[in-house]
Design an enzyme around this catalytic site. Structure first.
Site, PDB file in Angstrom:
ATOM      1  N   ASP A 119      40.082  54.695  37.841  1.00 35.62           N
ATOM      2  CA  ASP A 119      41.043  55.011  38.708  1.00 35.62           C
ATOM      3  C   ASP A 119      41.302  55.146  40.050  1.00 35.62           C
ATOM      4  OD1 ASP A 119      43.208  56.109  39.319  1.00 35.62           O
ATOM      5  OD2 ASP A 119      43.874  57.130  37.972  1.00 35.62           O
TER       6      ASP A 119
ATOM      7  N   TYR B 190      57.510  50.243  45.637  1.00 40.53           N
ATOM      8  CA  TYR B 190      56.461  48.998  45.442  1.00 40.53           C
ATOM      9  C   TYR B 190      57.119  48.679  46.676  1.00 40.53           C
ATOM     10  CZ  TYR B 190      54.288  44.868  43.224  1.00 40.53           C
ATOM     11  OH  TYR B 190      53.857  44.023  42.745  1.00 40.53           O
TER      12      TYR B 190
ATOM     13  N   LYS C 126      54.021  47.824  49.680  1.00 44.62           N
ATOM     14  CA  LYS C 126      53.515  46.837  49.725  1.00 44.62           C
ATOM     15  C   LYS C 126      53.699  46.182  51.152  1.00 44.62           C
ATOM     16  CE  LYS C 126      51.630  45.483  45.761  1.00 44.62           C
ATOM     17  NZ  LYS C 126      50.128  44.992  45.506  1.00 44.62           N
TER      18      LYS C 126
ATOM     19  N   THR D 264      52.582  37.757  33.578  1.00 39.11           N
ATOM     20  CA  THR D 264      51.144  38.979  33.290  1.00 39.11           C
ATOM     21  C   THR D 264      51.797  39.921  32.567  1.00 39.11           C
ATOM     22  OG1 THR D 264      51.152  40.522  35.623  1.00 39.11           O
ATOM     23  CG2 THR D 264      49.775  38.470  36.035  1.00 39.11           C
TER      24      THR D 264
HETATM   25  N1  LIG Z   1      52.688  38.972  38.839  1.00 42.56           N
HETATM   26  C1  LIG Z   1      53.174  39.212  39.330  1.00 42.56           C
HETATM   27  O1  LIG Z   1      54.885  38.808  39.350  1.00 42.56           O
HETATM   28  C2  LIG Z   1      53.005  39.989  40.506  1.00 42.56           C
HETATM   29  C3  LIG Z   1      54.312  39.359  41.221  1.00 42.56           C
HETATM   30  C4  LIG Z   1      53.777  40.691  43.513  1.00 42.56           C
HETATM   31  C5  LIG Z   1      52.773  40.784  43.264  1.00 42.56           C
HETATM   32  N2  LIG Z   1      51.792  41.031  42.764  1.00 42.56           N
HETATM   33  C6  LIG Z   1      50.406  42.379  42.181  1.00 42.56           C
HETATM   34  O2  LIG Z   1      49.173  41.458  41.772  1.00 42.56           O
HETATM   35  C7  LIG Z   1      48.444  42.157  41.628  1.00 42.56           C
HETATM   36  C8  LIG Z   1      47.803  42.251  40.216  1.00 42.56           C
HETATM   37  O3  LIG Z   1      48.833  42.217  39.311  1.00 42.56           O
HETATM   38  P1  LIG Z   1      49.571  41.346  37.276  1.00 42.56           P
HETATM   39  O4  LIG Z   1      50.835  41.265  37.682  1.00 42.56           O
HETATM   40  O5  LIG Z   1      48.029  41.069  37.536  1.00 42.56           O
HETATM   41  O6  LIG Z   1      49.303  43.358  36.886  1.00 42.56           O
HETATM   42  P2  LIG Z   1      49.111  43.895  35.833  1.00 42.56           P
HETATM   43  O7  LIG Z   1      48.994  42.833  34.174  1.00 42.56           O
HETATM   44  O8  LIG Z   1      49.150  44.650  35.069  1.00 42.56           O
HETATM   45  O9  LIG Z   1      47.349  44.128  35.840  1.00 42.56           O
HETATM   46  C9  LIG Z   1      47.002  45.093  37.145  1.00 42.56           C
HETATM   47  C10 LIG Z   1      45.471  45.623  36.950  1.00 42.56           C
HETATM   48  O10 LIG Z   1      45.660  46.612  37.938  1.00 42.56           O
HETATM   49  C11 LIG Z   1      44.684  47.656  37.205  1.00 42.56           C
HETATM   50  N3  LIG Z   1      45.210  48.866  37.247  1.00 42.56           N
HETATM   51  C12 LIG Z   1      46.577  48.966  37.717  1.00 42.56           C
HETATM   52  N4  LIG Z   1      46.200  50.431  38.611  1.00 42.56           N
HETATM   53  C13 LIG Z   1      45.176  50.775  38.113  1.00 42.56           C
HETATM   54  C14 LIG Z   1      44.258  52.218  38.874  1.00 42.56           C
HETATM   55  N5  LIG Z   1      45.564  53.448  39.404  1.00 42.56           N
HETATM   56  N6  LIG Z   1      43.055  52.164  38.675  1.00 42.56           N
HETATM   57  C15 LIG Z   1      42.266  50.952  38.622  1.00 42.56           C
HETATM   58  N7  LIG Z   1      42.713  50.144  38.081  1.00 42.56           N
HETATM   59  C16 LIG Z   1      44.381  49.893  37.867  1.00 42.56           C
HETATM   60  C17 LIG Z   1      45.596  47.179  35.450  1.00 42.56           C
HETATM   61  O11 LIG Z   1      44.479  48.078  35.057  1.00 42.56           O
HETATM   62  P3  LIG Z   1      44.168  48.977  34.279  1.00 42.56           P
HETATM   63  O12 LIG Z   1      46.280  49.463  34.070  1.00 42.56           O
HETATM   64  O13 LIG Z   1      43.980  49.059  32.902  1.00 42.56           O
HETATM   65  O14 LIG Z   1      44.138  50.544  35.227  1.00 42.56           O
HETATM   66  C18 LIG Z   1      44.841  45.560  35.878  1.00 42.56           C
HETATM   67  O15 LIG Z   1      43.479  45.048  35.266  1.00 42.56           O
HETATM   68  C19 LIG Z   1      49.291  43.493  41.510  1.00 42.56           C
HETATM   69  O16 LIG Z   1      48.720  44.320  42.405  1.00 42.56           O
HETATM   70  C20 LIG Z   1      50.922  43.622  41.946  1.00 42.56           C
HETATM   71  O17 LIG Z   1      51.441  44.517  42.431  1.00 42.56           O
HETATM   72  C21 LIG Z   1      51.814  40.664  40.795  1.00 42.56           C
END
Ligand SMILES: NC(=O)c1ccc[n+]([C@@H]2O[C@H](COP(=O)([O-])OP(=O)(O)OC[C@H]3O[C@@H](n4cnc5c(N)ncnc54)[C@H](OP(=O)(O)O)[C@@H]3O)[C@@H](O)[C@H]2O)c1
Length: 259
Positions: free
Chosen positions: A63, A158, A162, A193
């Site tokens: 974490d 959030y 960011k 995602t």
């Molecule tokens: N997808 C979008 O539309 C979007 C848009 C803008 C920005 N983002 C950003 O892109 C990044 C990736 O997001 P995603 O969409 O791929 O989300 P996701 O599918 O929820 O993946 C998030 C990743 O972060 C890990 N994580 C979360 N909390 C954690 C913790 N406390 N310690 C260690 N690892 C942790 C998760 O694994 P565990 O939960 O197992 O720990 C997972 O591997 C994030 O920073 C998000 O804010 C995404």
């Protein structure tokens, strides 16, 4: 649909050691895979491994929203790789509060800042000596969000976290430039995602619409694929971007509406 790309240059990251947070699924898993495909050795972390987690990377469960979690991950990653050339701060998450800003409890503000902002600061603090040792050409990429520019009340915490990451990333780039270490930010738009789909489902339910309608207005005609972001990370992490530092790149299918 994402159009399949030609295989990347499998030697571009040969000899490079990359560390990716949140590498178990979604954008992080695509970033890990893209760096592996480019020939890097990769260590990733998240709390849980998933079917999406690339098996060719070393996965260190943990974490990273706490100082101790970051310390133990950084130490284990450096033990495994023997150093670091590329750091991708990707871990992040949001929870929606459709009751508005005052319905976001204090502890959730703190959690949002700890995961989406302070984890990156702490990871960089822990890995900076290794990046300095790696020398010019090493690179940091922070994954922010379009939401930092287009905040919504339901995810104000959030968006604010960011936005802090954006400001930090710029300061970091200025500080590290004399050492030849680059720091850049990517702001994804709507990327499909597991984490983001759950958030969009909340908005869809509140609006009484289908999930697909939430992303229907993306100018380039489709929501993002994690590989869209991974390509941008690979560029910013590579020598192709050797004169690029301090930028914040919106990768959003053309969604961000202003200059
Ligand atoms: N997808 C979008 O539309 C979007 C848009 C803008 C920005 N983002 C950003 O892109 C990044 C990736 O997001 P995603 O969409 O791929 O989300 P996701 O599918 O929820 O993946 C998030 C990743 O972060 C890990 N994580 C979360 N909390 C954690 C913790 N406390 N310690 C260690 N690892 C942790 C998760 O694994 P565990 O939960 O197992 O720990 C997972 O591997 C994030 O920073 C998000 O804010 C995404």
């Amino acid at each position: 649909m994402f159009r399949t790309l030609a295989p990347p240059d499998a030697t571009e990251f040969a000899g490079k050691r990359a560390i990716v947070t949140g590498g178990s699924r979604g954008i992080g898993a695509a970033v890990v895979q893209r760096l592996l495909d480019g020939g890097a050795s990769v260590v990733a972390t998240a709390r849980t491994v998933t079917d999406e987690t690339p098996r060719a990377a070393t996965f260190i469960p943990g974490d990273i929203s706490t100082p101790a979690g970051v310390q133990s991950f950084a130490a284990a990653a450096l033990r495994d790789l023997g150093g670091a050339d590329i750091v991708v701060n990707n871990a992040g998450a949001a929870r929606t509060h459709l009751g508005g800003i005052t319905s976001i409890p204090d502890e959730e503000w703190l959690d949002a800042l700890a995961l989406n902002f302070l984890s990156a600061v702490r990871v960089v603090n822990a890995l900076l000596p290794a990046l300095h040792e790696a020398g010019p050409g090493s690179a940091i990429v922070n994954i922010s969000s379009l939401t930092a520019f287009t905040p919504t009340p339901a995810m104000a915490h959030y968006g604010a976290a960011k936005a802090a990451l954006n400001a930090y990333g710029k300061a970091l780039a200025l500080e590290l430039a004399p050492a030849g270490i680059r720091a850049n930010t990517i702001s994804p738009g709507n990327v499909l995602t597991p984490g983001a789909d759950a958030i969009r489902q909340d908005f869809a339910d509140a609006a009484g619409v289908q999930l697909a309608e939430i992303t229907a207005g993306v100018p380039l005609g489709r929501p993002g694929d994690p590989r869209d972001i991974a390509e941008a990370v690979a560029y910013l992490a590579s020598d192709r971007a050797q004169w690029v530092s301090g930028v914040n790149l919106n990768i959003d299918g053309g969604e961000f509406p202003v200059v």
